[in-house]
Write a protein that holds these residues in place. Structure first.
Motif, PDB file in Angstrom:
ATOM      1  N   ASN B 149       0.853  -1.129  -0.067  1.00  0.00           N
ATOM      2  CA  ASN B 149       0.136  -0.013   0.123  1.00  0.00           C
ATOM      3  C   ASN B 149       0.797   1.197  -0.005  1.00  0.00           C
ATOM      4  OD1 ASN B 149      -2.836  -1.419   0.686  1.00  0.00           O
ATOM      5  ND2 ASN B 149      -1.428  -2.206   1.949  1.00  0.00           N
ATOM      6  N   ALA B 150       0.355   2.300  -0.582  1.00  0.00           N
ATOM      7  CA  ALA B 150       0.999   3.571  -0.474  1.00  0.00           C
ATOM      8  C   ALA B 150       0.570   4.387   0.471  1.00  0.00           C
ATOM      9  CB  ALA B 150       0.918   4.292  -1.855  1.00  0.00           C
ATOM     10  N   ALA B 216      14.172   2.995  12.902  1.00  0.00           N
ATOM     11  CA  ALA B 216      14.437   2.237  11.538  1.00  0.00           C
ATOM     12  C   ALA B 216      16.036   1.616  12.078  1.00  0.00           C
ATOM     13  CB  ALA B 216      14.549   3.154  10.450  1.00  0.00           C
ATOM     14  N   PHE B 232       4.200   2.577   2.816  1.00  0.00           N
ATOM     15  CA  PHE B 232       5.161   3.846   2.189  1.00  0.00           C
ATOM     16  C   PHE B 232       6.340   3.653   2.798  1.00  0.00           C
ATOM     17  CE2 PHE B 232       7.098   7.940   0.948  1.00  0.00           C
ATOM     18  CZ  PHE B 232       6.888   8.005  -0.345  1.00  0.00           C
ATOM     19  N   THR B 233       6.155   3.942   4.470  1.00  0.00           N
ATOM     20  CA  THR B 233       7.618   4.044   5.083  1.00  0.00           C
ATOM     21  C   THR B 233       8.260   2.698   4.714  1.00  0.00           C
ATOM     22  OG1 THR B 233       6.306   5.792   6.240  1.00  0.00           O
ATOM     23  CG2 THR B 233       8.548   4.767   7.211  1.00  0.00           C
ATOM     24  N   ASN B 235       8.357   0.401   2.761  1.00  0.00           N
ATOM     25  CA  ASN B 235       8.940   0.017   1.659  1.00  0.00           C
ATOM     26  C   ASN B 235      10.100   1.011   1.426  1.00  0.00           C
ATOM     27  OD1 ASN B 235       9.013   1.017  -1.668  1.00  0.00           O
ATOM     28  ND2 ASN B 235       8.543  -0.892  -1.423  1.00  0.00           N
ATOM     29  N   ALA B 236      10.036   2.141   1.868  1.00  0.00           N
ATOM     30  CA  ALA B 236      11.179   2.957   1.833  1.00  0.00           C
ATOM     31  C   ALA B 236      12.414   2.403   2.778  1.00  0.00           C
ATOM     32  CB  ALA B 236      11.129   4.487   2.077  1.00  0.00           C
ATOM     33  N   VAL B 237      12.168   1.956   3.911  1.00  0.00           N
ATOM     34  CA  VAL B 237      13.025   1.248   4.908  1.00  0.00           C
ATOM     35  C   VAL B 237      13.568   0.104   4.586  1.00  0.00           C
ATOM     36  CG1 VAL B 237      13.272   0.160   7.183  1.00  0.00           C
ATOM     37  CG2 VAL B 237      12.262   2.618   6.965  1.00  0.00           C
ATOM     38  N   LYS B 239      14.041  -1.031   1.340  1.00  0.00           N
ATOM     39  CA  LYS B 239      15.021  -0.575   0.212  1.00  0.00           C
ATOM     40  C   LYS B 239      16.194   0.255   0.520  1.00  0.00           C
ATOM     41  CE  LYS B 239      11.450  -0.352  -3.352  1.00  0.00           C
ATOM     42  NZ  LYS B 239      10.151   0.531  -3.904  1.00  0.00           N
ATOM     43  N   ALA B 240      15.976   0.933   1.722  1.00  0.00           N
ATOM     44  CA  ALA B 240      17.161   1.583   2.338  1.00  0.00           C
ATOM     45  C   ALA B 240      18.254   0.625   2.890  1.00  0.00           C
ATOM     46  CB  ALA B 240      16.698   2.746   3.231  1.00  0.00           C
ATOM     47  N   ILE B 241      17.554  -0.196   3.693  1.00  0.00           N
ATOM     48  CA  ILE B 241      18.535  -1.348   4.321  1.00  0.00           C
ATOM     49  C   ILE B 241      19.064  -2.215   3.109  1.00  0.00           C
ATOM     50  CG2 ILE B 241      18.526  -3.552   5.803  1.00  0.00           C
ATOM     51  CD1 ILE B 241      16.109  -1.982   7.400  1.00  0.00           C
ATOM     52  N   GLY B 243      19.563  -1.639   0.140  1.00  0.00           N
ATOM     53  CA  GLY B 243      20.421  -0.932  -0.603  1.00  0.00           C
ATOM     54  C   GLY B 243      21.762  -0.544   0.111  1.00  0.00           C
ATOM     55  N   ALA B 244      21.563  -0.146   1.346  1.00  0.00           N
ATOM     56  CA  ALA B 244      22.911   0.133   2.009  1.00  0.00           C
ATOM     57  C   ALA B 244      23.822  -1.304   2.110  1.00  0.00           C
ATOM     58  CB  ALA B 244      22.428   0.704   3.333  1.00  0.00           C
TER      59      ALA B 244
END
Lengths: 337, 337
Positions: B149-150, B216, B232-233, B235-237, B239-241, B243-244
Motif C-alpha cells: 500500500n502507498a 529504523a 510507504f515507509t 517500503n522505503a526502509v 529498500k534503504a536497508i 540498498g545500504a
C-alpha cells in the motif's frame, strides 16, 4: 578593519563538551581569519581547554539543556541555557549562525521558535548529507526533510527542493543539482497522495532540474544530488541507512574476530580497505545537519562529534555565510510571496 | 490415501524462469511428501528442465506477464498468463497456495483481485523477513506492510500487528512475538497522526505483546520480532536497508580490488568472513515476501531467485499450510467482525 562573521556556539552540547567543541572552534578560528566565535557555557571549563582567546568571546552560563530534556519545554523554560542564549544571539543579530552538538529536538525548537522561519517558508526542514556508495567513493547526496517534521504537505516538499538546491549550489558547488523525489517507485503516478501531488509541483517548476521519483536504494547509488522527502519517511530512511551501515561494519568486525588466526592476519593486511570503508560511512566530513528555512544557518553536529567533526561543521557554516545562502533564500521567498 | 497440499506455481516468473523454478520445485517435492505442485507455463520449456513429474502437474499456457507490464492492467487483460492462471487455481480451490518470482505489482494485484481478501481485513499487507545485524547473526525480524500500500490508516497497522503475530508464531515458532511500531522516536507521543493513533490501538490490545515505538536503526538490532509500518515507509526502509547492505558489500569488494597485492592476500585469508557477511544479508533463506490478509498464502520470491531461493520459499509456504495459518486468520477476523 575586517568585518568578521560571527558564529554563536553552544559550547556545552554533545557527549564530549566543552572539550571537543573548544578544540574544533580553535581549529576553525586558526584557519578562517574572517570568523569570530561566541562560546556559550561554563566559562572556567571552556577556558581550561582554550589555548587562545583571539576572535573568541565567552559568555558564561551554568544552565545546560541535556539530551533527555523535552525539547520545546526545555527551550521555553531553560532561558539561560547555553543553547537558548546562542540562538538568541542570532536572533538579536549579535551572531550570524548558530551551532550545537546538543539535543536535536531542542536545536530544532530553538531554530524555529527563536531564530525564526524565513517569510514564505511553511515548515523548515532538516538537511542531512549522506555518502554515495558507488563509483569512486567521493560522491554525496542531500536528504531533506530528514526529521524536522512528522508530517508534510506537497507544498513543503516543493520548498525543500528549492532549499536543497540552494544548499547544493552554494555549499557543494553543484551548478545544476539534480532533484529527486523519494518515492516507492520511479513511475510518475507512483506513491501516496502527498508524493503524487509533490511530483506535479516539482515537475512543473522550470527552475528545478527535477529528475523524477527516486527509490531508497537508488539514492545510495547517486540517483540525485538532492533527495526530497516528508520528514517522517526521510527520518526513517536516514536511520535505516545509518543503522545498516554501522551494523554491517560491526558484524564484519565480529566475523573477523571469530575467524581465527588466518582471518585476523587477513584483516591486518586489509586494514586500510576496512578503515576506508568506515571513513566512507563517516558523515561528519560533510559537516552537520542543517535546519533550512530559518533566518540564519542553524546547524547540528552529532552528539558524539570529535574536534574534527566540530571543525568540519564550522567549515560548512563558514561556506554558507561566505556564499550568502540564507540572505539569498530570504530574497527568493520574499519575491515568491 | 494421503491428502496432499497443493501449491500453484507461476513457472514463468523471474529472471531465470522456468529453470530455477522447476529445480526449486523438484527439491521441495523430494523433501515434502505431503506437497503437490501445479506448474503454469510453457509446457515444453518446463519439461526440458523437469527430472520427474511425480506430484507435479503442468498446465500449459503461452501467455506471460513481464516485469514491465502495468500490474493491474496485466492481471485484467492477460487472462491466460501463468500468473493469473495460478492465482485462479487458488481461487477455484484447486490449489492451497500461490507462488511466483514474477512482477511484484502483478502478484499483489492477483492476490487482492483474484485470491481475495479475508473478510474483515481492510488492506492486506506485504510481509518481508530481514536479518538482525547483531548478536550471533541468527536473528531475524518481520516488516509489514513493506510495500503493498502507498497509504495506510491506523486500523490497518493494527491489523498488520495481528497478521504479523500469526506469521511469527506459526512460521518462525516464536511463542509471544514482540510487536514494534516503526516511528521517528521511541516516546509514545512521537510521530505522525497515523502512528500516534496506531500506538493507542496497539497499546490497548491485550492480545499483543506490544513493545512500543521502534526506530529504523533499532529494528536492525532486533528491537522487535514484528515491525509494523505503513506501506510507504515500510517500503522505503526495506529498500534503504537492502540498498545500504548491498552497496557496502560492493564498496568493500572494490576497495579490496584496488588495495594491491597485500590487500588481495588479506581478502583471500578473510574469504570465509566476507562470504559470511554476504550470506547474512541474503534474505532468500527466510523465503519470500508474503501477502498477508488474503484467503491463501500468496508468496513472492525475488526475481533473481536461484533454485535454493525457490526451495526456501516453498518450504516457507509448506510451513504456513501445515500450521493452518490462513484458516486460523480467517476464523480470527470473522469473530472480530
Amino acid at each position: 578593519m575586517t568585518v568578521r562573521m560571527k558564529i554563536a556556539v553552544d559550547a556545552m552540547g554533545g557527549d564530549n563538551a566543552p572539550q571537543t567543541v573548544v578544540e574544533g572552534v580553535e581549529r576553525a578560528r586558526d584557519e578562517y581569519s574572517d570568523l569570530e566565535f561566541i562560546l556559550f557555557g561554563k566559562k572556567s571549563e571552556i577556558k581550561s581547554y582554550l589555548k587562545s582567546e583571539v576572535h573568541i568571546k565567552i559568555v558564561h552560563t551554568d544552565e545546560v539543556i541535556s539530551m533527555n530534556d523535552e525539547p520545546v519545554k526545555a527551550i521555553r523554560t531553560k532561558k539561560n541555557s547555553s543553547m537558548v542564549l546562542a540562538a538568541k544571539a542570532v536572533k538579536d543579530k549579535e551572531a550570524d549562525a548558530f551551532f550545537s552538538c546538543g539535543n536535536t529536538g531542542a536545536l530544532l525548537a530553538a531554530g524555529l521558535l527563536i531564530v525564526g522561519r524565513i517569510k514564505g517558508i511553511s515548515r523548515p526542514g532538516l538537511l542531512s548529507t549522506l555518502p554515495v556508495l558507488s563509483g569512486d567513493g567521493s560522491g554525496a547526496f542531500n536528504l531533506l526533510d530528514s526529521g524536522a517534521n512528522a508530517e508534510n504537505k506537497p507544498e513543503h516538499l516543493h520548498q525543500y527542493a528549492i532549499l536543497g538546491k540552494y544548499y547544493a549550489q552554494r555549499v557543494r558547488g553543484i551548478k545544476n543539482p539534480r532533484i529527486g523525489l523519494l518515492n516507492n517507485g520511479t513511475e510518475p503516478h507512483k506513491g501516496s497522495k502527498v508524493t503524487q501531488e509533490a511530483y506535479q509541483l516539482l515537475n512543473t517548476d522550470d527552475t528545478l532540474n527535477f529528475v523524477g521519483n527516486v527509490e531508497a536504494n537508488a539514492i545510495l547509488k547517486g540517483a540525485a544530488d538532492v533527495v526530497v522527502a516528508d520528514g517522517f519517511t526521510g527520518n526513517a530512511v536516514l536511520k535505516a541507512i545509518e543503522g545498516a551501515a554501522s551494523a554491517m561494519i560491526h558484524l564484519l568486525k565480529n566475523m573477523i574476530m571469530d575467524s581465527g588466526l588466518t582471518g585476523k592476519l587477513g584483516a591486518m593486511l586489509l586494514k586500510s580497505s576496512l578503515s576506508g570503508l568506515k571513513d566512507k560511512m563517516d558523515q561528519s566530513r560533510y559537516g552537520g545537519a542543517v535546519l533550512l528555512g530559518v533566518k540564519a544557518p542553524v546547524v547540528k553536529a552529532h552528539g558524539a562529534s570529535d574536534d574534527a567533526a566540530v571543525y568540519y561543521t564550522l567549515r560548512q557554516i563558514h561556506k554558507m555565510l561566505v556564499e550568502k545562502m540564507t540572505p539569498d533564500l530570504v530574497s527568493y521567498f520574499s519575491h515568491k510571496g
